[in-house]
Write a protein that holds these residues in place. Structure first.
Motif, PDB file in Angstrom:
ATOM      1  N   SER A 144       0.835  -1.206   0.000  1.00  0.00           N
ATOM      2  CA  SER A 144       0.000   0.000   0.000  1.00  0.00           C
ATOM      3  C   SER A 144       0.866   1.251   0.000  1.00  0.00           C
ATOM      4  CB  SER A 144      -0.906   0.025   1.247  1.00  0.00           C
ATOM      5  OG  SER A 144      -1.873  -0.976   1.152  1.00  0.00           O
ATOM      6  N   THR A 145       1.956   1.207   0.773  1.00  0.00           N
ATOM      7  CA  THR A 145       2.840   2.374   0.852  1.00  0.00           C
ATOM      8  C   THR A 145       3.491   2.656  -0.491  1.00  0.00           C
ATOM      9  OG1 THR A 145       3.279   1.848   3.163  1.00  0.00           O
ATOM     10  CG2 THR A 145       4.793   3.371   2.101  1.00  0.00           C
ATOM     11  N   ARG A 169       2.412   1.858  -3.431  1.00  0.00           N
ATOM     12  CA  ARG A 169       1.393   2.388  -4.357  1.00  0.00           C
ATOM     13  C   ARG A 169       1.051   3.841  -4.025  1.00  0.00           C
ATOM     14  NH1 ARG A 169      -0.830  -2.702  -4.175  1.00  0.00           N
ATOM     15  NH2 ARG A 169      -2.230  -2.196  -2.480  1.00  0.00           N
ATOM     16  N   ALA A 170       0.938   4.140  -2.713  1.00  0.00           N
ATOM     17  CA  ALA A 170       0.564   5.505  -2.306  1.00  0.00           C
ATOM     18  C   ALA A 170       1.654   6.504  -2.678  1.00  0.00           C
ATOM     19  CB  ALA A 170       0.278   5.546  -0.803  1.00  0.00           C
ATOM     20  N   ILE A 171       2.922   6.091  -2.524  1.00  0.00           N
ATOM     21  CA  ILE A 171       4.032   6.981  -2.887  1.00  0.00           C
ATOM     22  C   ILE A 171       3.994   7.252  -4.394  1.00  0.00           C
ATOM     23  CG2 ILE A 171       6.550   7.086  -3.132  1.00  0.00           C
ATOM     24  CD1 ILE A 171       6.722   5.681  -0.398  1.00  0.00           C
ATOM     25  N   LEU A 224      11.163  -0.617  -1.900  1.00  0.00           N
ATOM     26  CA  LEU A 224      11.246   0.652  -1.164  1.00  0.00           C
ATOM     27  C   LEU A 224      12.379   0.657  -0.146  1.00  0.00           C
ATOM     28  CD1 LEU A 224       9.952   3.439  -0.484  1.00  0.00           C
ATOM     29  CD2 LEU A 224       8.539   2.246   1.201  1.00  0.00           C
ATOM     30  N   PHE A 235       1.415   7.058  -6.381  1.00  0.00           N
ATOM     31  CA  PHE A 235       0.218   7.836  -6.695  1.00  0.00           C
ATOM     32  C   PHE A 235       0.424   9.317  -6.386  1.00  0.00           C
ATOM     33  CE2 PHE A 235      -4.045   9.482  -5.711  1.00  0.00           C
ATOM     34  CZ  PHE A 235      -4.714   9.114  -6.855  1.00  0.00           C
ATOM     35  N   ASN A 236       1.187   9.617  -5.307  1.00  0.00           N
ATOM     36  CA  ASN A 236       1.384  11.013  -4.888  1.00  0.00           C
ATOM     37  C   ASN A 236       2.709  11.597  -5.376  1.00  0.00           C
ATOM     38  OD1 ASN A 236      -0.971  11.785  -3.054  1.00  0.00           O
ATOM     39  ND2 ASN A 236      -0.421   9.758  -2.305  1.00  0.00           N
ATOM     40  N   SER A 237       3.345  10.920  -6.336  1.00  0.00           N
ATOM     41  CA  SER A 237       4.653  11.368  -6.814  1.00  0.00           C
ATOM     42  C   SER A 237       4.588  12.700  -7.550  1.00  0.00           C
ATOM     43  CB  SER A 237       5.217  10.337  -7.792  1.00  0.00           C
ATOM     44  OG  SER A 237       5.709   9.233  -7.094  1.00  0.00           O
ATOM     45  N   ASP A 238       5.755  13.377  -7.577  1.00  0.00           N
ATOM     46  CA  ASP A 238       5.965  14.444  -8.547  1.00  0.00           C
ATOM     47  C   ASP A 238       7.097  13.952  -9.461  1.00  0.00           C
ATOM     48  OD1 ASP A 238       8.619  15.289  -7.433  1.00  0.00           O
ATOM     49  OD2 ASP A 238       7.373  15.787  -5.693  1.00  0.00           O
ATOM     50  N   THR A 252      10.262  12.190  -7.754  1.00  0.00           N
ATOM     51  CA  THR A 252      10.130  11.165  -6.717  1.00  0.00           C
ATOM     52  C   THR A 252      10.830   9.857  -7.084  1.00  0.00           C
ATOM     53  OG1 THR A 252       7.976  12.161  -6.239  1.00  0.00           O
ATOM     54  CG2 THR A 252       8.462  10.060  -5.171  1.00  0.00           C
ATOM     55  N   TYR A 304      13.921   7.953  -4.931  1.00  0.00           N
ATOM     56  CA  TYR A 304      13.847   6.632  -4.285  1.00  0.00           C
ATOM     57  C   TYR A 304      14.796   5.623  -4.943  1.00  0.00           C
ATOM     58  CZ  TYR A 304      10.186   7.866  -0.991  1.00  0.00           C
ATOM     59  OH  TYR A 304       9.500   8.425   0.056  1.00  0.00           O
TER      60      TYR A 304
END
Ligand SMILES: [Zn+2]
Lengths: 137, 401
Positions: free
Chosen positions: A8-9, A11-13, A128, A15-18, A21, A25
């Motif tokens: 989930s983390t 995917r959330a990262i 990650l 989804f909220n990327s610019d 990002t 990572y």
């Protein structure tokens, strides 16, 4: 449960990327601590950005950040979501960069404001890697 | 506000509870109807409706305001749903004010509502879907960078701000305790409060262990369920009623260029709060000392103290003593959070600024019953989003005609 939380983390990262990002990572996975630097005014924002928030230039380059800083603030969560409890969290002040939220790799009893701390990585899973700091004094 | 007088003419709020069983739609509708009844106007004279999303925790809230408008059966000239975290309800209030100021609406209702969802998968929801929803919610707020560090509720950020406040300004854990205690005393006068009739003493605070250091559990607010609504009207409508209008005197709003945590600067200072306070006081042309009653968005005891300093009620590091010495309660200099505040009223984040507006309205109308601040004439309400990165402050005055 850890596998579900990690997925989930990730995917959330994503989804909220610019635009910066993914590079950030990927560099962490390779053991590098990076941000972007403006080639026009030399400003280094953190988190990294594909443009300069100070002068607006898109002429940027990835640079390595200093791996030593000072501990600005810290606390711990006993109900940790990602890391084992007690989960020690801090803000580290990096020279000329600002404060960075991080995992702290030390018991809270050994911490004090102003301590010198050093950067290394913490692998969450194959997808990650995040950073953590530990006191060196 | 120079050319248009804007009045608050009615307000309502629901009791504050941890969870509700009824649909959030019904809670929203009933709170709006209660505010219209409180205003004493024909429900069909309402021509504007601005609301928050039904919950910060929901994903799909598309066109909630349209469905609510349909459900109410009222023809509207303007409707909107505003969201920016804790400021959401302040923005809904601002929308109503702007539509009336622009002449688009005569009477606009603003609603803030929020619902705590149970910390478990909903019926039929897989554990994967539940974790996805929970983690997406926090990563969206904390960004794709800070979001990787396993924060659920933002308590660690506020705990670190409290640590820096104590480190820099000399505040103590006893100072923090007194903020929590005064708010609990106020909640004990307010039957709608979540922590009504639950005593909290300095001994309780001294004996409590740290929850997220340096914060104890009673230094923190609880995220809960509730709704508030107010009715905004132009001067013509407000003056035609047989009730006392409460006039808008000043509004200030500011946002520091940071997202959740202002880590570029100093996490125990809040320039957006100071800037919005300066704007509001300048527009209202009154001083800090003129304010009789204030509702501030202090979600943690330390935040409550820091906020009072950024707004300008007390010098840096001196709020704790002011709370302890009774300067912020009945018989003191100013009554801060007669509702019980976020810590003891309970904190439905998206609705909170509207609950503050309700309290200020009731106080200025002299309708606050056992918690009435004697002769309250000027009231201030404050909202914030992020970790006080953004702030909205307004000042309201009882009609003295
Ligand atoms: Zn630049």
């Amino acid at each position: 449960m850890k596998a579900i939380i990690d997925s989930s983390t990730v995917r959330a990262i994503k989804f909220n990327s610019d635009g910066a990002t993914k590079h950030y990572y990927n560099a962490l996975k390779e053991g590098r601590f990076q941000s972007t630097q403006c080639q026009q005014c030399n400003h280094i924002p953190f988190p990294p950005r594909m443009f300069c928030p100070q002068c607006g230039s898109t002429d940027i380059q990835w640079i390595d950040l200093p791996k030593q800083g000072t501990l600005y603030a810290f606390t711990q969560q006993s109900r940790a979501l990602r890391f084992n409890a007690p989960d020690v969290i801090g803000l580290v002040s990096l020279p000329d960069i600002g404060m960075i939220l991080t995992k702290i790799d030390a018991p809270i009893e050994q911490l004090s404001i102003g301590q010198t701390v050093e950067w290394n990585t913490f692998k969450v899973d194959d997808r990650l890697t995040v950073h953590q700091f530990h006191p060196i004094t | 506000m120079k050319n248009h007088k804007i009045a608050m003419i009615g307000a309502a709020m629901s009791p504050i509870t941890k969870y509700i069983e009824e649909p959030i739609f019904d809670l929203a509708r009933r709170t709006i109807e209660d505010a219209i009844v409180d205003a004493g106007i024909d429900r069909h004279s309402v021509d504007g409706l601005s609301i928050t999303p039904p919950s910060l925790a929901y994903h799909n809230t598309a066109m909630f305001v349209s469905r609510l408008g349909e459900h109410l059966g009222i023809s509207l000239k303007s409707l909107a749903c505003t969201e920016n975290g804790g400021c959401s309800a302040a923005l809904a209030l601002r929308w109503a004010i702007m539509e009336v100021a622009l002449g688009q609406c005569d009477v606009a209702v603003a609603l803030g509502v929020d619902q705590r969802l149970k910390e478990m998968p909903a019926p039929g929801e897989t554990i994967e879907a539940f974790m996805d929803r929970s983690i997406h919610g926090t990563v969206a707020v904390y960004s794709s960078y800070d979001g990787a560090y396993g924060l659920g509720p933002p308590i660690p950020y506020y705990a670190m701000a409290a640590q820096r406040y104590m480190h820099e300004a000399g505040a103590t854990k006893e100072d923090l305790a007194w903020a929590a205690i005064r708010l609990r005393e106020h909640a004990n006068k307010n039957p709608a409060a979540m922590f009504h009739n639950k005593a909290l003493t300095i001994e309780d605070m001294n004996e409590a262990t740290d929850f997220i250091p340096p914060l104890r559990l009673s230094d923190c607010s609880q995220f809960v369920t509730g709704a508030g609504a107010v009715v905004i009207a132009n001067e013509r409508v407000a003056s035609s009623l047989n009730t006392t209008p409460v006039w808008l005197r000043g509004w200030g709003q500011s946002h520091h260029p940071s997202a959740f945590c202002n880590s570029s600067d100093n996490i125990s200072r809040y320039p957006a709060v100071e800037a919005s306070a300066n704007q509001a006081f300048e527009q209202a042309n009154v001083t800090r000392q003129d304010i009789d009653v204030a509702e501030v968005y202090g979600v943690f005891s330390a935040t409550e103290l820091m906020l009072c300093e950024e707004i300008g009620f007390f010098p840096r590091g001196k709020s704790g003593v002011a709370f302890k010495e009774g300067k912020t309660t009945y018989g003191g200099d100013i009554v801060i959070d007669p509702s019980g505040g976020r810590l003891s009223l309970g904190h439905p984040a998206c609705a909170t600024p509207m609950l503050e507006a309700y309290e200020i309205f009731k106080q200025l109308r002299g309708e606050a019953e056992t918690r009435q601040v004697p002769n309250a004439k000027l009231g201030l309400l404050h909202a914030e989003h992020g970790m006080l990165n953004g702030s909205a402050i307004s000042i309201w005055e009882r009609d003295n005609a």
